[in-house]
Motif scaffolding. Structure first.
Motif, PDB file in Angstrom:
ATOM      1  N   VAL A 156       1.072  -1.116  -0.244  1.00  0.00           N
ATOM      2  CA  VAL A 156      -0.213  -0.189  -0.219  1.00  0.00           C
ATOM      3  C   VAL A 156       0.925   0.945   0.303  1.00  0.00           C
ATOM      4  N   ASN A 157       1.915   1.644   0.930  1.00  0.00           N
ATOM      5  CA  ASN A 157       2.845   2.077   0.868  1.00  0.00           C
ATOM      6  C   ASN A 157       4.191   2.350   0.897  1.00  0.00           C
ATOM      7  N   PRO A 158       4.821   1.740  -0.375  1.00  0.00           N
ATOM      8  CA  PRO A 158       6.306   1.331  -0.411  1.00  0.00           C
ATOM      9  C   PRO A 158       7.352   2.125   0.382  1.00  0.00           C
ATOM     10  N   GLY A 159       8.112   1.992   0.921  1.00  0.00           N
ATOM     11  CA  GLY A 159       9.534   2.914   1.309  1.00  0.00           C
ATOM     12  C   GLY A 159      10.239   2.536   2.353  1.00  0.00           C
ATOM     13  N   TYR A 160      10.899   2.871   2.420  1.00  0.00           N
ATOM     14  CA  TYR A 160      11.967   1.692   4.050  1.00  0.00           C
ATOM     15  C   TYR A 160      11.200   1.980   5.425  1.00  0.00           C
ATOM     16  N   LEU A 161      10.276   2.412   5.872  1.00  0.00           N
ATOM     17  CA  LEU A 161       9.131   2.850   6.816  1.00  0.00           C
ATOM     18  C   LEU A 161       8.743   1.074   6.542  1.00  0.00           C
ATOM     19  N   PHE A 162       8.397   0.679   5.265  1.00  0.00           N
ATOM     20  CA  PHE A 162       7.521  -0.640   5.525  1.00  0.00           C
ATOM     21  C   PHE A 162       8.525  -1.867   5.351  1.00  0.00           C
ATOM     22  N   ARG A 163       9.869  -1.674   5.199  1.00  0.00           N
ATOM     23  CA  ARG A 163      10.718  -3.009   4.487  1.00  0.00           C
ATOM     24  C   ARG A 163      11.387  -3.161   6.387  1.00  0.00           C
ATOM     25  N   VAL A 164      11.430  -1.535   6.743  1.00  0.00           N
ATOM     26  CA  VAL A 164      11.720  -1.826   8.966  1.00  0.00           C
ATOM     27  C   VAL A 164      10.317  -2.499   9.396  1.00  0.00           C
ATOM     28  N   THR A 165       9.675  -1.824   8.847  1.00  0.00           N
ATOM     29  CA  THR A 165       8.114  -2.314   9.722  1.00  0.00           C
ATOM     30  C   THR A 165       7.918  -3.692   9.259  1.00  0.00           C
ATOM     31  N   ALA A 166       7.957  -4.364   8.195  1.00  0.00           N
ATOM     32  CA  ALA A 166       7.871  -5.733   7.575  1.00  0.00           C
ATOM     33  C   ALA A 166       9.373  -6.790   8.601  1.00  0.00           C
ATOM     34  N   VAL A 167      10.354  -6.496   7.767  1.00  0.00           N
ATOM     35  CA  VAL A 167      11.357  -6.231   9.080  1.00  0.00           C
ATOM     36  C   VAL A 167      11.119  -7.363  10.580  1.00  0.00           C
ATOM     37  N   ILE A 168      10.830  -6.714  10.757  1.00  0.00           N
ATOM     38  CA  ILE A 168      10.615  -6.398  12.418  1.00  0.00           C
ATOM     39  C   ILE A 168       9.439  -7.430  12.955  1.00  0.00           C
ATOM     40  N   ASN A 169       8.473  -7.298  11.907  1.00  0.00           N
ATOM     41  CA  ASN A 169       7.001  -8.033  11.947  1.00  0.00           C
ATOM     42  C   ASN A 169       7.525  -9.484  11.953  1.00  0.00           C
ATOM     43  N   LEU A 170       8.433  -9.552  10.914  1.00  0.00           N
ATOM     44  CA  LEU A 170       8.532 -11.057  10.059  1.00  0.00           C
ATOM     45  C   LEU A 170      10.188 -11.977  11.325  1.00  0.00           C
ATOM     46  N   ILE A 171      10.106 -11.419  11.901  1.00  0.00           N
ATOM     47  CA  ILE A 171      11.910 -11.963  12.498  1.00  0.00           C
ATOM     48  C   ILE A 171      10.744 -12.167  14.409  1.00  0.00           C
ATOM     49  N   GLY A 172      10.183 -11.192  14.330  1.00  0.00           N
ATOM     50  CA  GLY A 172       9.251 -11.877  15.449  1.00  0.00           C
ATOM     51  C   GLY A 172       8.326 -13.132  16.084  1.00  0.00           C
ATOM     52  N   GLY A 173       7.587 -13.039  14.214  1.00  0.00           N
ATOM     53  CA  GLY A 173       6.375 -13.690  13.800  1.00  0.00           C
ATOM     54  C   GLY A 173       7.975 -16.130  13.846  1.00  0.00           C
ATOM     55  N   SER A 174       8.580 -15.194  12.838  1.00  0.00           N
ATOM     56  CA  SER A 174       9.443 -16.686  12.998  1.00  0.00           C
ATOM     57  C   SER A 174       9.813 -16.738  14.927  1.00  0.00           C
ATOM     58  N   MET A 175      10.193 -16.403  15.187  1.00  0.00           N
ATOM     59  CA  MET A 175      11.096 -16.596  16.799  1.00  0.00           C
ATOM     60  C   MET A 175       9.615 -17.119  17.774  1.00  0.00           C
ATOM     61  N   PHE A 176       8.621 -16.349  17.376  1.00  0.00           N
ATOM     62  CA  PHE A 176       8.198 -17.030  17.956  1.00  0.00           C
ATOM     63  C   PHE A 176       6.984 -18.261  17.704  1.00  0.00           C
ATOM     64  N   LEU A 177       7.259 -18.677  16.633  1.00  0.00           N
ATOM     65  CA  LEU A 177       7.031 -20.134  16.154  1.00  0.00           C
ATOM     66  C   LEU A 177       7.754 -20.366  16.817  1.00  0.00           C
ATOM     67  N   LEU A 178       9.250 -20.254  16.622  1.00  0.00           N
ATOM     68  CA  LEU A 178      10.323 -21.039  17.394  1.00  0.00           C
ATOM     69  C   LEU A 178      10.137 -21.141  19.037  1.00  0.00           C
ATOM     70  N   TRP A 179       9.571 -20.510  20.117  1.00  0.00           N
ATOM     71  CA  TRP A 179       9.613 -20.352  21.114  1.00  0.00           C
ATOM     72  C   TRP A 179       8.427 -21.414  21.306  1.00  0.00           C
ATOM     73  N   LEU A 180       7.498 -21.185  19.940  1.00  0.00           N
ATOM     74  CA  LEU A 180       6.314 -22.539  20.240  1.00  0.00           C
ATOM     75  C   LEU A 180       6.553 -23.770  19.832  1.00  0.00           C
ATOM     76  N   GLY A 181       7.579 -24.112  19.414  1.00  0.00           N
ATOM     77  CA  GLY A 181       7.926 -24.924  19.279  1.00  0.00           C
ATOM     78  C   GLY A 181       8.615 -25.822  20.158  1.00  0.00           C
TER      79      GLY A 181
END
Length: 454
Positions: A156-181
Motif C-alpha cells: 500500500v505505502n512502499p518505502g523504508y518504513l514498510f521495509r523496517v516494519t516488515a522485517v521486525i514483524n517477520l523476525i517476531g513471527g519466526s521467533m514466536f514459532l520457534l518458542w512455540l515449537g
C-alpha cells in the motif's frame, strides 16, 4: 524379564490411554499450540494488500516460493506474520551442524556435552535472527516491485518504513514459532518444530482432496487418474515407513569380564547404521538450489523488455527448469544423490566412531581395532548410502513425474511426504513411550502397595 516387558508393551491399549492423564494433557497442549500456529498464518503483514498479492502469486508458481509456501502452510502466499515460518531456523541449524563437524573450535564445543549443546543452540538462534532479517528485507523489497509490469501494487505505502516494519514483524513471527515449537517439545509430546512444519504441510490436504474429487465430478480428471494418485501416495507412504526403519546392525563385541558367579561373559551390542542417514536434508538442498534460478528468472522476466535477447534466454530457462521437465528431473536426481553422500559424510565420522570403540574396548569381530575398523565402517556406510540415495531419489522424483503427466498439483511432494511420514512415526513413538512409562508407573505403585500390606 523379557516376557514381562513384552506383556507390558502389548497392553498399551485405549484403556491405558484413558488413564494416562499427563499424556492427554500433553496432547491437548500440542493441539492448542498448533491451532495458534494456524491462526497466525491468516494474520496479514501490515501494509500488504492480500487480494492483489494472491493474483500476483499465481503468476510465479513453480519457483522456490512454492517450496517455502508448502512448509509454512500457505503463510507465504498470504504474506502473514509467520510468512518465513521456521525455515530460517532449519537453515541455521543445518549450517551450525555442518560447521560443528568441520570447524575445530565448534567441533570441540560439540564434545562438551550439555553445556556445548546449549552454546550451539544459542548460535543457532542468533543465526535464525540474522537469516530472518536478511530474508525479510529482500522479501519486503521484492514486494514493493512485485507486479510493477502488470500495473499492480501489492504494498500500500512502499518505502523504508514498510521495509523496517516488515522485517521486525517477520523476525517476531519466526521467533514466536520457534518458542512455540520449544514449548511443544517440553510441555507437549515432543518434536515441536517438526510438528509445526508437518501441520503446515497437512493443512493443504483438504483443499487438494476437494479439488481432486471436484475434478472427478466435473470430468476434468478421470476416475483412473484419481485412483492412481491415491494409490501412489499410499504406496509411497508404506515404502517410506519401511525404508526409514531399515538399518544395518554391526555386531560389536567387548572383552570377557568376570561375572558375580565367577564366569567369564563377553558383552555384545550392535552399532545401528541407518539406511537413510541424511534424512530429508538432501531433497531440501537439491530442490532449493534447483528452484532458485527458476524463481530469479521468473522475477527477472517481469522487468525485461519483451523481444530482447535476454528475454528469450529467460524464457528458455523457465521452460527447461519447469517441474516435470526431463532436465529438471535429471538435475534434481543428481542433486539428491550428491547431497546424500555429502551430508552423510558430514554427520557420520568413521574415524571418530572407530576411535571411540577402541577406547571402550569394543571391536567388530574379524576386524582389527583402529584404522581397519574405520575403513570397514566407511565401506559399509558407502554401500548402504547408495541404496539410501536411490530410495530418496525415487520418493522425490516419482511425485514430480506424476504431476507432469497428470497435471494434478499434489499437496505432498517427495520432500513433504518424507517430513510428514517421519514426524508421524516419531510422534507415535513418543506417545508409546509415554504410555509405557505410565504402565511401568502403575506397576511400581502396585508393587509398593503390596509390600506395605505384607
Amino acid at each position: 524379564m523379557a516376557s514381562r516387558a513384552d506383556n507390558i508393551a502389548s497392553n498399551l491399549s485405549l484403556a491405558n490411554f484413558s488413564k494416562a492423564t499427563e499424556l492427554k494433557n500433553r496432547i491437548w497442549f500440542t493441539i492448542g499450540a498448533l491451532v495458534v500456529f494456524r491462526f497466525l498464518s491468516f494474520v496479514p503483514l501490515p501494509g500488504v494488500n492480500p487480494l492483489i498479492l494472491e493474483s500476483l502469486y499465481d503468476q510465479t508458481k513453480g519457483g522456490i516460493l512454492d517450496l517455502f509456501n508448502t512448509f509454512s502452510g500457505g503463510s507465504l502466499q498470504r504474506m502473514s506474520l509467520i510468512a518465513l515460518g521456521v525455515m530460517p531456523y532449519i537453515t541455521a541449524s543445518i549450517v551450525i551442524q555442518l560447521a560443528a563437524s568441520l570447524h575445530p573450535s565448534l567441533m570441540a564445543l560439540k564434545k562438551e556435552g550439555e553445556a556445548g549443546r546449549k552454546k550451539l543452540n544459542q548460535y543457532t538462534r542468533y543465526g535464525t535472527v540474522f537469516l530472518c532479517a536478511i530474508q525479510g528485507w529482500f522479501l519486503a523489497s521484492g514486494l514493493e516491485s512485485y507486479g510493477a509490469s502488470s500495473g499492480l501494487q501489492a504494498v500500500v505505502n512502499p518505502g523504508y518504513l514498510f521495509r523496517v516494519t516488515a522485517v521486525i514483524n517477520l523476525i517476531g513471527g519466526s521467533m514466536f514459532l520457534l518458542w512455540l515449537g520449544e514449548q511443544i517439545t517440553s510441555r507437549g509430546i515432543g518434536n515441536g518444530v517438526s510438528l509445526i512444519i508437518m501441520a503446515g504441510i497437512v493443512s493443504r490436504f483438504p483443499t487438494f482432496a476437494a479439488n481432486l474429487f471436484e475434478g472427478g465430478r466435473t470430468g476434468s480428471v478421470s476416475p483412473f487418474t484419481i485412483v492412481a494418485v491415491i494409490g501412489m501416495i499410499v504406496v509411497l507412504i508404506l515404502f517410506i515407513c519401511f525404508m526409514e526403519r531399515a538399518q544395518r546392525r554391526l555386531l560389536i563385541q567387548y572383552p570377557k569380564r568376570a561375572s558375580a558367579h565367577g564366569m567369564m561373559n563377553a558383552d555384545r551390542s550392535h552399532l545401528p547404521l541407518k539406511l537413510n542417514t541424511a534424512n530429508v536434508i538432501p531433497p531440501i538442498f537439491a530442490s532449493s538450489l534447483l528452484l532458485l534460478p527458476l524463481t530469479i528468472s521468473q522475477f527477472a522476466g517481469n522487468s525485461v523488455t519483451t523481444g530482447s535477447a535476454f528475454y528469450s534466454v529467460v524464457q528458455t530457462l523457465n521452460t527447461l527448469l519447469q517441474r516435470g521437465h526431463p532436465l529438471y528431473l535429471g538435475l534434481y536426481s543428481a542433486g539428491i544423490i550428491f547431497f546424500t553422500f555429502f551430508y552423510t559424510a558430514v554427520v557420520f565420522n568413521p574415524e571418530e566412531t572407530a576411535e571411540n570403540l577402541k577406547k571402550n574396548g569394543g571391536f567388530i569381530p574379524g576386524i582389527r581395532p583402529g584404522k581397519n575398523t574405520a575403513t570397514y565402517l566407511d565401506y559399509v556406510l558407502t554401500r548402504i548410502t547408495v541404496v539410501g540415495a536411490i530410495y530418496l531419489t525415487l520418493v522425490c522424483v516419482v511425485p514430480e513425474y506424476m504431476v507432469a503427466q497428470t497435471g494434478i498439483q499434489l499437496f505432498l511432494g517427495g520432500t513433504s511426504l518424507l517430513i510428514v511420514v517421519n514426524v508421524t512415526v516419531d510422534t507415535i513413538s513418543q506417545i508409546q513411550s509415554h504410555l509405557l512409562a505410565h504402565q511401568y508407573g502403575d506397576l511400581i505403585k502396585k508393587a509398593k502397595l503390596k509390600g506395605r500390606l505384607r
